[in-house]
Design an enzyme around this catalytic site. Sequence first.
Site, PDB file in Angstrom:
ATOM      1  N   LYS A  44       0.824  -1.191   0.000  1.00  0.00           N
ATOM      2  CA  LYS A  44       0.000   0.000   0.000  1.00  0.00           C
ATOM      3  C   LYS A  44       0.872   1.260   0.000  1.00  0.00           C
ATOM      4  O   LYS A  44       0.387   2.365  -0.245  1.00  0.00           O
ATOM      5  CB  LYS A  44      -0.883   0.024   1.263  1.00  0.00           C
ATOM      6  CG  LYS A  44      -1.783  -1.171   1.441  1.00  0.00           C
ATOM      7  CD  LYS A  44      -2.432  -1.117   2.830  1.00  0.00           C
ATOM      8  CE  LYS A  44      -3.069  -2.455   3.160  1.00  0.00           C
ATOM      9  NZ  LYS A  44      -3.485  -2.486   4.581  1.00  0.00           N
ATOM     10  N   GLY A  45       2.140   1.095   0.302  1.00  0.00           N
ATOM     11  CA  GLY A  45       3.003   2.244   0.583  1.00  0.00           C
ATOM     12  C   GLY A  45       3.137   3.245  -0.540  1.00  0.00           C
ATOM     13  O   GLY A  45       3.419   4.412  -0.300  1.00  0.00           O
ATOM     14  N   GLU A 101       7.496   2.530  -6.277  1.00  0.00           N
ATOM     15  CA  GLU A 101       7.677   2.027  -4.909  1.00  0.00           C
ATOM     16  C   GLU A 101       7.904   3.191  -3.954  1.00  0.00           C
ATOM     17  O   GLU A 101       8.399   4.246  -4.344  1.00  0.00           O
ATOM     18  CB  GLU A 101       8.864   1.046  -4.922  1.00  0.00           C
ATOM     19  CG  GLU A 101       9.206   0.386  -3.615  1.00  0.00           C
ATOM     20  CD  GLU A 101       8.119  -0.484  -3.008  1.00  0.00           C
ATOM     21  OE1 GLU A 101       7.030   0.054  -2.742  1.00  0.00           O
ATOM     22  OE2 GLU A 101       8.366  -1.670  -2.741  1.00  0.00           O
ATOM     23  N   ASP A 102       7.501   2.987  -2.701  1.00  0.00           N
ATOM     24  CA  ASP A 102       7.691   4.042  -1.704  1.00  0.00           C
ATOM     25  C   ASP A 102       9.145   4.125  -1.242  1.00  0.00           C
ATOM     26  O   ASP A 102       9.716   5.205  -1.134  1.00  0.00           O
ATOM     27  CB  ASP A 102       6.756   3.824  -0.498  1.00  0.00           C
ATOM     28  CG  ASP A 102       6.799   2.402   0.064  1.00  0.00           C
ATOM     29  OD1 ASP A 102       7.532   1.545  -0.485  1.00  0.00           O
ATOM     30  OD2 ASP A 102       6.096   2.136   1.055  1.00  0.00           O
ATOM     31  N   ASP A 105      14.697  -0.951   0.613  1.00  0.00           N
ATOM     32  CA  ASP A 105      15.446  -1.282   1.813  1.00  0.00           C
ATOM     33  C   ASP A 105      16.430  -2.395   1.448  1.00  0.00           C
ATOM     34  O   ASP A 105      17.506  -2.132   0.910  1.00  0.00           O
ATOM     35  CB  ASP A 105      14.403  -1.684   2.868  1.00  0.00           C
ATOM     36  CG  ASP A 105      14.970  -1.909   4.240  1.00  0.00           C
ATOM     37  OD1 ASP A 105      15.157  -0.932   4.969  1.00  0.00           O
ATOM     38  OD2 ASP A 105      15.201  -3.071   4.597  1.00  0.00           O
ATOM     39  N   PHE A 154      14.135   4.110  10.378  1.00  0.00           N
ATOM     40  CA  PHE A 154      12.784   3.710  10.011  1.00  0.00           C
ATOM     41  C   PHE A 154      11.922   4.957   9.931  1.00  0.00           C
ATOM     42  O   PHE A 154      11.840   5.728  10.886  1.00  0.00           O
ATOM     43  CB  PHE A 154      12.210   2.715  11.021  1.00  0.00           C
ATOM     44  CG  PHE A 154      10.953   2.064  10.518  1.00  0.00           C
ATOM     45  CD1 PHE A 154      11.016   1.002   9.632  1.00  0.00           C
ATOM     46  CD2 PHE A 154       9.708   2.541  10.909  1.00  0.00           C
ATOM     47  CE1 PHE A 154       9.863   0.409   9.143  1.00  0.00           C
ATOM     48  CE2 PHE A 154       8.548   1.956  10.423  1.00  0.00           C
ATOM     49  CZ  PHE A 154       8.627   0.893   9.540  1.00  0.00           C
ATOM     50  N   VAL A 155      11.279   5.158   8.774  1.00  0.00           N
ATOM     51  CA  VAL A 155      10.496   6.380   8.553  1.00  0.00           C
ATOM     52  C   VAL A 155       9.035   6.051   8.284  1.00  0.00           C
ATOM     53  O   VAL A 155       8.703   4.933   7.844  1.00  0.00           O
ATOM     54  CB  VAL A 155      11.077   7.211   7.385  1.00  0.00           C
ATOM     55  CG1 VAL A 155      12.413   7.831   7.770  1.00  0.00           C
ATOM     56  CG2 VAL A 155      11.198   6.377   6.115  1.00  0.00           C
ATOM     57  N   ASP A 161       4.142   3.237   6.457  1.00  0.00           N
ATOM     58  CA  ASP A 161       3.453   2.966   7.719  1.00  0.00           C
ATOM     59  C   ASP A 161       4.351   2.366   8.780  1.00  0.00           C
ATOM     60  O   ASP A 161       5.406   1.798   8.486  1.00  0.00           O
ATOM     61  CB  ASP A 161       2.289   1.994   7.492  1.00  0.00           C
ATOM     62  CG  ASP A 161       2.783   0.573   7.286  1.00  0.00           C
ATOM     63  OD1 ASP A 161       3.634   0.350   6.405  1.00  0.00           O
ATOM     64  OD2 ASP A 161       2.336  -0.338   8.021  1.00  0.00           O
ATOM     65  N   ARG A 167       0.304   6.592   7.544  1.00  0.00           N
ATOM     66  CA  ARG A 167       0.467   6.675   6.080  1.00  0.00           C
ATOM     67  C   ARG A 167       0.035   8.023   5.518  1.00  0.00           C
ATOM     68  O   ARG A 167       0.541   8.465   4.494  1.00  0.00           O
ATOM     69  CB  ARG A 167      -0.369   5.586   5.386  1.00  0.00           C
ATOM     70  CG  ARG A 167       0.135   4.173   5.592  1.00  0.00           C
ATOM     71  CD  ARG A 167      -0.589   3.247   4.600  1.00  0.00           C
ATOM     72  NE  ARG A 167      -0.500   1.850   4.965  1.00  0.00           N
ATOM     73  CZ  ARG A 167       0.508   1.039   4.627  1.00  0.00           C
ATOM     74  NH1 ARG A 167       1.522   1.504   3.940  1.00  0.00           N
ATOM     75  NH2 ARG A 167       0.490  -0.233   4.980  1.00  0.00           N
TER      76      ARG A 167
HETATM   77  P1  IMP Z   1      12.725  -4.346   0.588  1.00  0.00           P
HETATM   78  O1  IMP Z   1      12.207  -5.533  -0.157  1.00  0.00           O
HETATM   79  O2  IMP Z   1      13.501  -4.754   1.817  1.00  0.00           O
HETATM   80  O3  IMP Z   1      13.490  -3.383  -0.279  1.00  0.00           O
HETATM   81  O4  IMP Z   1      11.465  -3.669   1.211  1.00  0.00           O
HETATM   82  C1  IMP Z   1      10.840  -2.546   0.756  1.00  0.00           C
HETATM   83  C2  IMP Z   1       9.563  -2.384   1.565  1.00  0.00           C
HETATM   84  O5  IMP Z   1       9.832  -2.397   2.961  1.00  0.00           O
HETATM   85  C3  IMP Z   1       8.901  -1.062   1.310  1.00  0.00           C
HETATM   86  O6  IMP Z   1       7.977  -1.125   0.262  1.00  0.00           O
HETATM   87  C4  IMP Z   1       8.216  -0.769   2.638  1.00  0.00           C
HETATM   88  O7  IMP Z   1       6.926  -1.361   2.652  1.00  0.00           O
HETATM   89  C5  IMP Z   1       9.057  -1.463   3.667  1.00  0.00           C
HETATM   90  N1  IMP Z   1       9.949  -0.521   4.361  1.00  0.00           N
HETATM   91  C6  IMP Z   1      11.294  -0.472   4.289  1.00  0.00           C
HETATM   92  N2  IMP Z   1      11.811   0.509   5.032  1.00  0.00           N
HETATM   93  C7  IMP Z   1      10.749   1.129   5.611  1.00  0.00           C
HETATM   94  C8  IMP Z   1      10.628   2.269   6.499  1.00  0.00           C
HETATM   95  O8  IMP Z   1      11.604   2.934   6.921  1.00  0.00           O
HETATM   96  N3  IMP Z   1       9.371   2.597   6.869  1.00  0.00           N
HETATM   97  C9  IMP Z   1       8.266   1.926   6.425  1.00  0.00           C
HETATM   98  N4  IMP Z   1       8.331   0.867   5.593  1.00  0.00           N
HETATM   99  C10 IMP Z   1       9.567   0.466   5.186  1.00  0.00           C
HETATM  100 MG    MG Z   2       5.949  -1.164   0.493  1.00  0.00          MG
END
Ligand code: IMP
Ligand code: MG
Length: 182
Positions: A44-45, A101-102, A105, A154-155, A161, A167
């Site tokens: 949803k981000g 994508e939001d 990470d 963490f943001v 969220d 959100r």
């Molecule tokens: P990745 O697969 O580890 O790159 O994950 C990306 C997803 O992790 C994003 O779409 C977010 O939903 C979540 N995420 C990563 N860091 C944060 C953060 O700081 N705050 C909130 N959600 C996060």
């Molecule tokens: Mg996400």
Amino acid sequence: MNNDIEKILISEQTINDTVKRLAKQISEDYAGRDTKLLLLGILKGSVVFMGDLMKNITLPVEIDFMKVSSYGRSTKSSGSVNIVLDIHRNDLANVDVLIVEDIIDSGRTLSYLCEYLTLKGAHSVKTVTMLDKPSRREVDFTPDYVGLQIPDVFVVGYGLDYAEGYRALPYVGVLKPEVYEK
Ligand code: IMP
Ligand code: MG
């Protein structure tokens, strides 16, 4: 400012400027093609960023959404990616997919989805992310368009969220530590 927020990391003004810069670059890069441009938001981000981005892209766009398994209540990645909501269309050979994508990470979500959509037969697959935490990468992944790089914090806000909260905040902020301890 919301009471649970310790500090604002990215202001509304900076977000607006960043979205406009990304939309301009994307509009230039995808101009003059015979293929369709599909903005594919990851639920949803990405919804807030998606709404702002699509308004500022000057080309015709279609939109769609996919949902993948989330972090749940934890602030750490589970490591695996599951598709919860897929896209179903038979014209992907004529579609340039731009995944919206939001935040990136570990990089697992987007590296998995890029491969998945390429295997599904998309004409091209690229990625745009509002935020990037390059220091957190667990897999080798480089997005095509990046709004802002941020440190390993963490943001929340602007779509992001914690336990489904925050959100709708119009800025990106850092939560007070006591919020996690509740
Ligand atoms: P990745 O697969 O580890 O790159 O994950 C990306 C997803 O992790 C994003 O779409 C977010 O939903 C979540 N995420 C990563 N860091 C944060 C953060 O700081 N705050 C909130 N959600 C996060
Ligand atoms: Mg996400």
